[in-house]
Design an enzyme around this catalytic site. Structure first.
Site, PDB file in Angstrom:
ATOM      1  N   LYS A   1       0.843  -1.204   0.000  1.00  0.00           N
ATOM      2  CA  LYS A   1       0.000   0.000   0.000  1.00  0.00           C
ATOM      3  C   LYS A   1       0.878   1.255   0.000  1.00  0.00           C
ATOM      4  CE  LYS A   1      -2.992  -0.018   3.289  1.00  0.00           C
ATOM      5  NZ  LYS A   1      -3.753   0.169   4.551  1.00  0.00           N
TER       6      LYS A   1
ATOM      7  N   LYS B   1       3.399  -2.252  11.178  1.00  0.00           N
ATOM      8  CA  LYS B   1       2.080  -2.250  11.830  1.00  0.00           C
ATOM      9  C   LYS B   1       2.269  -2.694  13.263  1.00  0.00           C
ATOM     10  CE  LYS B   1      -2.229  -1.453  10.800  1.00  0.00           C
ATOM     11  NZ  LYS B   1      -2.829  -0.656   9.715  1.00  0.00           N
TER      12      LYS B   1
ATOM     13  N   ASP C   1      -5.447   3.111  13.843  1.00  0.00           N
ATOM     14  CA  ASP C   1      -6.153   2.043  13.116  1.00  0.00           C
ATOM     15  C   ASP C   1      -7.366   1.735  13.999  1.00  0.00           C
ATOM     16  OD1 ASP C   1      -5.553   0.046  10.674  1.00  0.00           O
ATOM     17  OD2 ASP C   1      -6.472  -1.141  12.253  1.00  0.00           O
TER      18      ASP C   1
ATOM     19  N   ASN D   1     -13.806   5.671  11.872  1.00  0.00           N
ATOM     20  CA  ASN D   1     -13.139   6.744  11.138  1.00  0.00           C
ATOM     21  C   ASN D   1     -13.281   6.594   9.630  1.00  0.00           C
ATOM     22  OD1 ASN D   1     -10.253   7.429   9.743  1.00  0.00           O
ATOM     23  ND2 ASN D   1     -10.921   9.038  11.127  1.00  0.00           N
TER      24      ASN D   1
HETATM   25  P1  NDP Z   1     -12.449   2.485  13.995  1.00  0.00           P
HETATM   26  O1  NDP Z   1     -12.030   1.848  15.243  1.00  0.00           O
HETATM   27  O2  NDP Z   1     -12.574   3.955  13.914  1.00  0.00           O
HETATM   28  O3  NDP Z   1     -13.843   1.893  13.496  1.00  0.00           O
HETATM   29  C1  NDP Z   1     -14.023   0.549  13.244  1.00  0.00           C
HETATM   30  C2  NDP Z   1     -15.500   0.333  12.970  1.00  0.00           C
HETATM   31  O4  NDP Z   1     -15.682  -0.998  12.519  1.00  0.00           O
HETATM   32  C3  NDP Z   1     -16.359   0.514  14.200  1.00  0.00           C
HETATM   33  O5  NDP Z   1     -17.627   0.998  13.830  1.00  0.00           O
HETATM   34  C4  NDP Z   1     -16.452  -0.901  14.740  1.00  0.00           C
HETATM   35  O6  NDP Z   1     -17.614  -1.156  15.501  1.00  0.00           O
HETATM   36  C5  NDP Z   1     -16.487  -1.686  13.455  1.00  0.00           C
HETATM   37  N1  NDP Z   1     -15.921  -3.016  13.686  1.00  0.00           N
HETATM   38  C6  NDP Z   1     -14.726  -3.322  14.199  1.00  0.00           C
HETATM   39  N2  NDP Z   1     -14.566  -4.636  14.297  1.00  0.00           N
HETATM   40  C7  NDP Z   1     -15.687  -5.151  13.851  1.00  0.00           C
HETATM   41  C8  NDP Z   1     -16.134  -6.457  13.726  1.00  0.00           C
HETATM   42  N3  NDP Z   1     -15.373  -7.495  14.083  1.00  0.00           N
HETATM   43  N4  NDP Z   1     -17.344  -6.643  13.209  1.00  0.00           N
HETATM   44  C9  NDP Z   1     -18.102  -5.599  12.848  1.00  0.00           C
HETATM   45  N5  NDP Z   1     -17.738  -4.311  12.958  1.00  0.00           N
HETATM   46  C10 NDP Z   1     -16.528  -4.114  13.461  1.00  0.00           C
HETATM   47  O7  NDP Z   1     -11.407   1.960  12.885  1.00  0.00           O
HETATM   48  P2  NDP Z   1     -11.075   2.568  11.457  1.00  0.00           P
HETATM   49  O8  NDP Z   1     -12.292   3.139  10.840  1.00  0.00           O
HETATM   50  O9  NDP Z   1      -9.868   3.405  11.605  1.00  0.00           O
HETATM   51  O10 NDP Z   1     -10.635   1.257  10.665  1.00  0.00           O
HETATM   52  C11 NDP Z   1     -11.557   0.467   9.940  1.00  0.00           C
HETATM   53  C12 NDP Z   1     -10.811  -0.374   8.931  1.00  0.00           C
HETATM   54  O11 NDP Z   1     -10.095   0.491   8.037  1.00  0.00           O
HETATM   55  C13 NDP Z   1      -9.763  -1.321   9.497  1.00  0.00           C
HETATM   56  O12 NDP Z   1      -9.709  -2.473   8.684  1.00  0.00           O
HETATM   57  C14 NDP Z   1      -8.469  -0.538   9.347  1.00  0.00           C
HETATM   58  O13 NDP Z   1      -7.355  -1.385   9.298  1.00  0.00           O
HETATM   59  C15 NDP Z   1      -8.714   0.139   8.020  1.00  0.00           C
HETATM   60  N6  NDP Z   1      -7.923   1.328   7.733  1.00  0.00           N
HETATM   61  C16 NDP Z   1      -7.922   2.392   8.590  1.00  0.00           C
HETATM   62  C17 NDP Z   1      -7.203   3.523   8.269  1.00  0.00           C
HETATM   63  C18 NDP Z   1      -7.226   4.741   9.110  1.00  0.00           C
HETATM   64  O14 NDP Z   1      -6.615   5.742   8.722  1.00  0.00           O
HETATM   65  N7  NDP Z   1      -7.897   4.761  10.253  1.00  0.00           N
HETATM   66  C19 NDP Z   1      -6.379   3.592   7.045  1.00  0.00           C
HETATM   67  C20 NDP Z   1      -6.509   2.443   6.189  1.00  0.00           C
HETATM   68  C21 NDP Z   1      -7.230   1.367   6.560  1.00  0.00           C
HETATM   69  P3  NDP Z   1     -17.663  -0.749  17.061  1.00  0.00           P
HETATM   70  O15 NDP Z   1     -17.937   0.713  17.066  1.00  0.00           O
HETATM   71  O16 NDP Z   1     -18.765  -1.584  17.580  1.00  0.00           O
HETATM   72  O17 NDP Z   1     -16.342  -1.101  17.617  1.00  0.00           O
HETATM   73  O1  2IT Z   2      -4.045   0.640   7.430  1.00  0.00           O
HETATM   74  C1  2IT Z   2      -3.592   1.786   7.312  1.00  0.00           C
HETATM   75  O2  2IT Z   2      -3.103   2.192   6.257  1.00  0.00           O
HETATM   76  C2  2IT Z   2      -3.658   2.689   8.478  1.00  0.00           C
HETATM   77  N1  2IT Z   2      -4.188   2.286   9.504  1.00  0.00           N
HETATM   78  C3  2IT Z   2      -3.056   4.061   8.403  1.00  0.00           C
HETATM   79  C4  2IT Z   2      -1.585   4.005   8.644  1.00  0.00           C
HETATM   80  C5  2IT Z   2      -0.894   5.332   8.774  1.00  0.00           C
HETATM   81  O3  2IT Z   2       0.313   5.278   9.052  1.00  0.00           O
HETATM   82  O4  2IT Z   2      -1.488   6.393   8.594  1.00  0.00           O
END
Ligand code: NDP
Ligand code: 2IT
Length: 444
Positions: free
Chosen positions: A113, A125, A165, A239
């Protein structure tokens, strides 16, 4: 047996208890077969063996006391996967499911990525099995301080730059950064996703979700299509999900369903994001209360049902393997045309295969969610330059990165005879840069 298959067989033998890591590695290695045939120097230099073995795995104890004085011991991880292209870069995840397999799968994905962003960042990570859900701010702070008391010695602005994350947002980054600064005496850009008052970048909060929509918008544009009037389902309510939904709405789409880990909401009038933001970002509450506040909305316990909601565009933005083969077939039957992965590896191999076979435009995570880490790299640039860019400037750079990623994955897929297969395109385009950087730096 091909080179890729023999490396995969060895990985399976060596890591039998790491199913998520093996799942990610298998998809990547098998899609690289045509590249490996065209580049015999990769096998000669054992590039794949090195590429799939992290440079370093750090595993540590994290002791902390809760508000009642009870002591808890969690495990902390940092996998420094590859520094071929730049310093290790990648998020920290706090969730009870975190183990070495999860952190290694995320680290391996992150290497490709980060390469795809075109910016000088390697891959790493980390995280912990600690669950911030239901903990007080004071408990989260004590945990973060304990976690950083070990991690700080392994990271730095030119070595390894963690970020958020799942379960790690602005609150956690603040506590982690405060302790890092206290331990080192330095205010540097060693963590990204920092608050705007202490060196963070505008747009970082929105970046992953916005980036996902920018990439999808480009994939639609070249097909003479766009978001206006489309129906969208977004899984997750964190997020990534919130800001993907926000940008999709801004472009004229109707987001009708979202979920958290307990269940999903269906709002045929279009989800009211101010309500979702208040519940998830301010109250740290449950999405089930949305239906109590918004007339006409429904709440359904359990997550899987969300994929039976008919839509044009599906955006899985919660977690790994949340969209399986059955759910993919249901989406296809209901007319889905575009799928973009906001989460990391949210679609199972069976699900991805079903989408590819049906000619759905499928944008895989390592391309589709790269906007978050790309904007982290822009935060690093601002930190070391002691600069502060406007929202418009960062947003324009993010958009350019995402459009460039689209071009690269599209061209790589076509060049290797798999036009329209962006899984292969993303793996190949990401890998070529890493492999060449490794070759150039000798046997290290
Ligand atoms: P958050 O913790 O902000 O949100 C995660 C969301 O997904 C919450 O609503 C949570 O529910 C839900 N969730 C988590 N686990 C489960 C599960 N097992 N089943 C159903 N729902 C679930 O995380 P992010 O939004 O930051 O991350 C979400 C995804 O995006 C991840 O895969 C992460 O690796 C990926 N990602 C994040 C980035 C970032 O910048 N933040 C960048 C690139 C990828 P609840 O509120 O109930 O916990
Ligand atoms: O999965 C991802 O790319 C992230 N959680 C963000 C990583 C970062 O360094 O901003």
């Amino acid at each position: 047996m091909s080179y890729a298959e023999s490396v995969l067989a060895r990985l399976k033998e060596q890591n039998p208890h790491e199913p998520e890591f093996l799942q990610a590695a298998e998809e990547i290695l098998l899609s690289l077969r045509p590249v490996l045939l065209a580049h015999p120097e990769y096998e000669k230099n054992a590039i794949l063996e090195r590429f799939t073995e992290p440079e370093r795995v750090i595993l540590f104890r994290v002791p902390w006391a809760d508000d009642r004085g009870r002591i808890h011991i969690d495990r902390g991880y940092r996998v420094q996967f590859s520094s071929a292209v730049g310093p290790y870069k990648g998020g920290l995840r706090f969730h009870p499911s975190v183990d070495l397999s999860i952190v290694k799968f995320l680290g391996l994905e992150q290497v490709l990525k980060n390469s795809l962003t075109g910016l000088p960042i390697g891959g790493g990570k980390g995280g912990s099995s600690f669950d911030p859900k239901g903990k007080s701010d004071a408990e989260v702070m004590r945990f973060c301080q304990s976690f950083m008391t070990e991690l700080y010695r392994h990271i730095g602005p030119d070595t390894d730059v963690p970020a958020g994350d799942i379960g790690v947002g602005s609150r956690e980054i603040g506590y982690l950064f405060g302790m890092y600064k206290r331990l080192t005496g330095e205010h540097t850009g060693t963590l990204t996703g920092r608050g705007l008052s202490y060196g963070g970048s505008l747009v970082r909060t929105e970046a992953t979700g916005y980036g996902l929509i920018y990439l999808m918008e480009e994939a639609m544009r070249v097909r003479g299509d766009g978001f206006a009037g489309k129906t969208v389902v977004v899984s997750g309510a964190g997020n990534v999900a919130i800001y993907a939904a926000e940008k999709a709405q801004e472009l004229g789409a109707r987001v009708v369903a979202m979920y958290d880990s307990d269940g999903y909401i269906y709002d045929k009038n279009g989800v009211d994001l101010d309500v979702v933001k208040h519940i998830k970002e301010v109250e740290r509450g449950r999405l089930s209360t949305y239906a109590e506040r918004v007339r006409g909305a429904e709440y359904h316990a359990g997550c899987r049902g969300i994929w039976s909601v008919p839509c044009d565009i599906a955006l899985p933005c919660a977690t790994q393997n949340e969209l399986d083969g059955e759910s993919a077939k249901t989406l296809i039957r209901n007319g889905v045309r575009y799928v973009g992965e906001g989460a990391n590896m949210p679609t199972t191999p069976e699900g991805a295969e079903a989408f590819l076979k049906s000619g759905i435009v499928f944008l895989p995570a390592k391309a589709a969610n790269a906007g978050g880490v790309a904007t982290s790299a822009l935060e690093m640039a601002q930190s070391s330059g002691r600069l502060y860019w406007s929202f418009e400037e960062v947003d324009a750079r993010l958009k350019a990165v995402m459009h460039n990623i689209y071009r690269r994955i599209d061209e790589a897929a076509s060049e290797y005879g798999m036009a329209g297969n962006y899984i292969a395109g993303a793996n190949i385009a990401g890998f070529l840069k890493v492999a060449d950087a490794m070759l150039a730096q000798g046997l290290v």
